[in-house]
Every structure is written in C-alpha cells, then in structure tokens.
Design a protein around this motif. Structure first.
Motif, PDB file in Angstrom:
ATOM      1  N   GLU A  55     -28.960 -30.364  31.982  1.00 27.84           N
ATOM      2  CA  GLU A  55     -30.008 -30.758  31.047  1.00 27.84           C
ATOM      3  C   GLU A  55     -31.161 -31.375  31.826  1.00 27.84           C
ATOM      4  O   GLU A  55     -31.047 -31.638  33.019  1.00 27.84           O
ATOM      5  N   ALA A  56     -32.266 -31.602  31.132  1.00 28.64           N
ATOM      6  CA  ALA A  56     -33.428 -32.228  31.773  1.00 28.64           C
ATOM      7  C   ALA A  56     -33.072 -33.654  32.180  1.00 28.64           C
ATOM      8  O   ALA A  56     -32.447 -34.390  31.421  1.00 28.64           O
ATOM      9  N   TYR A  57     -33.489 -34.029  33.369  1.00 33.71           N
ATOM     10  CA  TYR A  57     -33.108 -35.340  33.889  1.00 33.71           C
ATOM     11  C   TYR A  57     -34.289 -36.152  34.390  1.00 33.71           C
ATOM     12  O   TYR A  57     -34.105 -37.190  34.999  1.00 33.71           O
ATOM     13  N   TYR A  58     -35.504 -35.721  34.135  1.00 34.68           N
ATOM     14  CA  TYR A  58     -36.649 -36.472  34.639  1.00 34.68           C
ATOM     15  C   TYR A  58     -36.817 -37.812  33.935  1.00 34.68           C
ATOM     16  O   TYR A  58     -37.351 -38.754  34.523  1.00 34.68           O
ATOM     17  N   GLY A  59     -36.361 -37.944  32.716  1.00 35.65           N
ATOM     18  CA  GLY A  59     -36.416 -39.237  32.034  1.00 35.65           C
ATOM     19  C   GLY A  59     -35.499 -40.262  32.685  1.00 35.65           C
ATOM     20  O   GLY A  59     -35.842 -41.439  32.793  1.00 35.65           O
ATOM     21  N   SER A  60     -34.349 -39.804  33.138  1.00 32.98           N
ATOM     22  CA  SER A  60     -33.410 -40.719  33.803  1.00 32.98           C
ATOM     23  C   SER A  60     -33.938 -41.164  35.158  1.00 32.98           C
ATOM     24  O   SER A  60     -33.764 -42.329  35.549  1.00 32.98           O
ATOM     25  N   LEU A  81     -42.459 -48.406  28.763  1.00 38.26           N
ATOM     26  CA  LEU A  81     -43.010 -47.581  27.699  1.00 38.26           C
ATOM     27  C   LEU A  81     -42.943 -46.105  28.060  1.00 38.26           C
ATOM     28  O   LEU A  81     -42.467 -45.277  27.262  1.00 38.26           O
ATOM     29  N   ILE A  82     -43.378 -45.760  29.257  1.00 35.00           N
ATOM     30  CA  ILE A  82     -43.394 -44.352  29.676  1.00 35.00           C
ATOM     31  C   ILE A  82     -41.979 -43.795  29.800  1.00 35.00           C
ATOM     32  O   ILE A  82     -41.694 -42.689  29.314  1.00 35.00           O
ATOM     33  N   SER A  83     -41.086 -44.548  30.408  1.00 35.64           N
ATOM     34  CA  SER A  83     -39.718 -44.030  30.572  1.00 35.64           C
ATOM     35  C   SER A  83     -39.002 -43.931  29.225  1.00 35.64           C
ATOM     36  O   SER A  83     -38.214 -43.005  29.012  1.00 35.64           O
ATOM     37  N   GLY A  84     -39.267 -44.856  28.304  1.00 29.49           N
ATOM     38  CA  GLY A  84     -38.674 -44.749  26.971  1.00 29.49           C
ATOM     39  C   GLY A  84     -39.133 -43.505  26.243  1.00 29.49           C
ATOM     40  O   GLY A  84     -38.333 -42.807  25.604  1.00 29.49           O
ATOM     41  N   ILE A  85     -40.422 -43.191  26.357  1.00 23.97           N
ATOM     42  CA  ILE A  85     -40.952 -41.991  25.708  1.00 23.97           C
ATOM     43  C   ILE A  85     -40.343 -40.733  26.324  1.00 23.97           C
ATOM     44  O   ILE A  85     -39.896 -39.824  25.611  1.00 23.97           O
ATOM     45  N   MET A  88     -36.709 -40.258  25.301  1.00 31.15           N
ATOM     46  CA  MET A  88     -36.596 -39.750  23.929  1.00 31.15           C
ATOM     47  C   MET A  88     -36.947 -38.264  23.859  1.00 31.15           C
ATOM     48  O   MET A  88     -36.308 -37.504  23.122  1.00 31.15           O
ATOM     49  N   ILE A  89     -37.943 -37.852  24.638  1.00 29.25           N
ATOM     50  CA  ILE A  89     -38.316 -36.434  24.657  1.00 29.25           C
ATOM     51  C   ILE A  89     -37.185 -35.591  25.228  1.00 29.25           C
ATOM     52  O   ILE A  89     -36.826 -34.545  24.675  1.00 29.25           O
ATOM     53  N   THR A  90     -36.599 -36.035  26.337  1.00 31.02           N
ATOM     54  CA  THR A  90     -35.507 -35.258  26.926  1.00 31.02           C
ATOM     55  C   THR A  90     -34.255 -35.273  26.061  1.00 31.02           C
ATOM     56  O   THR A  90     -33.485 -34.321  26.076  1.00 31.02           O
ATOM     57  N   ALA A  91     -34.069 -36.338  25.294  1.00 29.09           N
ATOM     58  CA  ALA A  91     -32.904 -36.374  24.395  1.00 29.09           C
ATOM     59  C   ALA A  91     -33.082 -35.407  23.228  1.00 29.09           C
ATOM     60  O   ALA A  91     -32.108 -34.848  22.728  1.00 29.09           O
TER      61      ALA A  91
END
Length: 110
Positions: A55-60, A81-85, A88-91
């Motif tokens: 799965e996409a992992y750039y948020g992590s 703020l940026i990492s939370g957004i 949520m997008i990757t989830a």
C-alpha cells in the motif's frame, strides 16, 4: 480493512489532533515529548505493515519525519498538520492491484 489502513486512520487522527495549536502543543510539552516517541513507534509499525501489504506508505514516512522534528514549535505544528492530512489520504486510497480490473478472458487460449 487491513491493519495498516486501520493504523493509518488512527495515526492520521492523532497527528491532526496534535496539529490543534494550543491543545496539541500542550499535550506534547506536558508529556515531556514522550508522545512523539510513541508516535514514532506507531509510524514505523504502520510503515512496515504498509510495505508488506503493498500500500502507499508516504504518509508513514512523513509521520516519522514529523515525530523526529515535531519538538520545534511552528515547524512541528505544520508537520503534524501535513502528515495527518497525508495519512488520511493514504488510508482512504484503494489499493492498486494489478489484477483488480482485469478481464478474466484475457488469458484464455483458443
């Protein structure tokens, strides 16, 4: 729902909670910054599960960077703020499966 998606929703929600200017900052400072250490562990576990599930992992990865530099007052707020957004997008993204929209008759040999 995979465990990595569940952890993305949880860590994304926590990151957005830490992005609340006064409330999140007070929680981080009053915990003597141990919250950032626990978030780092959560982001690493989410990253490992996301990679194994393809799965996409750039948020992590962004969450790991946020946990490392989150102690800087205004930079930490912006990074939370940026990492939370992004978490949520990757989830919310559907997995990119190469066989998902495949016609089952493509492999049929006549």
């Amino acid at each position: 729902m995979t465990p990595s998606k569940t952890l993305k929703w949880i860590t994304g929600g926590l990151e957005l909670f830490f992005a609340i200017p006064i409330l999140g900052g007070l929680l981080v400072v009053n915990s003597a910054y141990t919250v950032l250490f626990f978030m780092l562990i959560f982001h690493i576990v989410t990253l490992v599960l996301s990679v194994t599930n393809k799965e996409a992992y750039y948020g992590s990865i962004l969450g790991i960077v946020t946990s490392v530099i989150g102690w800087i007052p205004f930079v930490g707020w912006l990074m939370h703020l940026i990492s939370g957004i992004f978490l949520m997008i990757t989830a919310a993204q559907q997995p990119r499966d190469q066989y998902r929209n495949r016609n089952p008759y493509d492999d049929y040999r006549y």
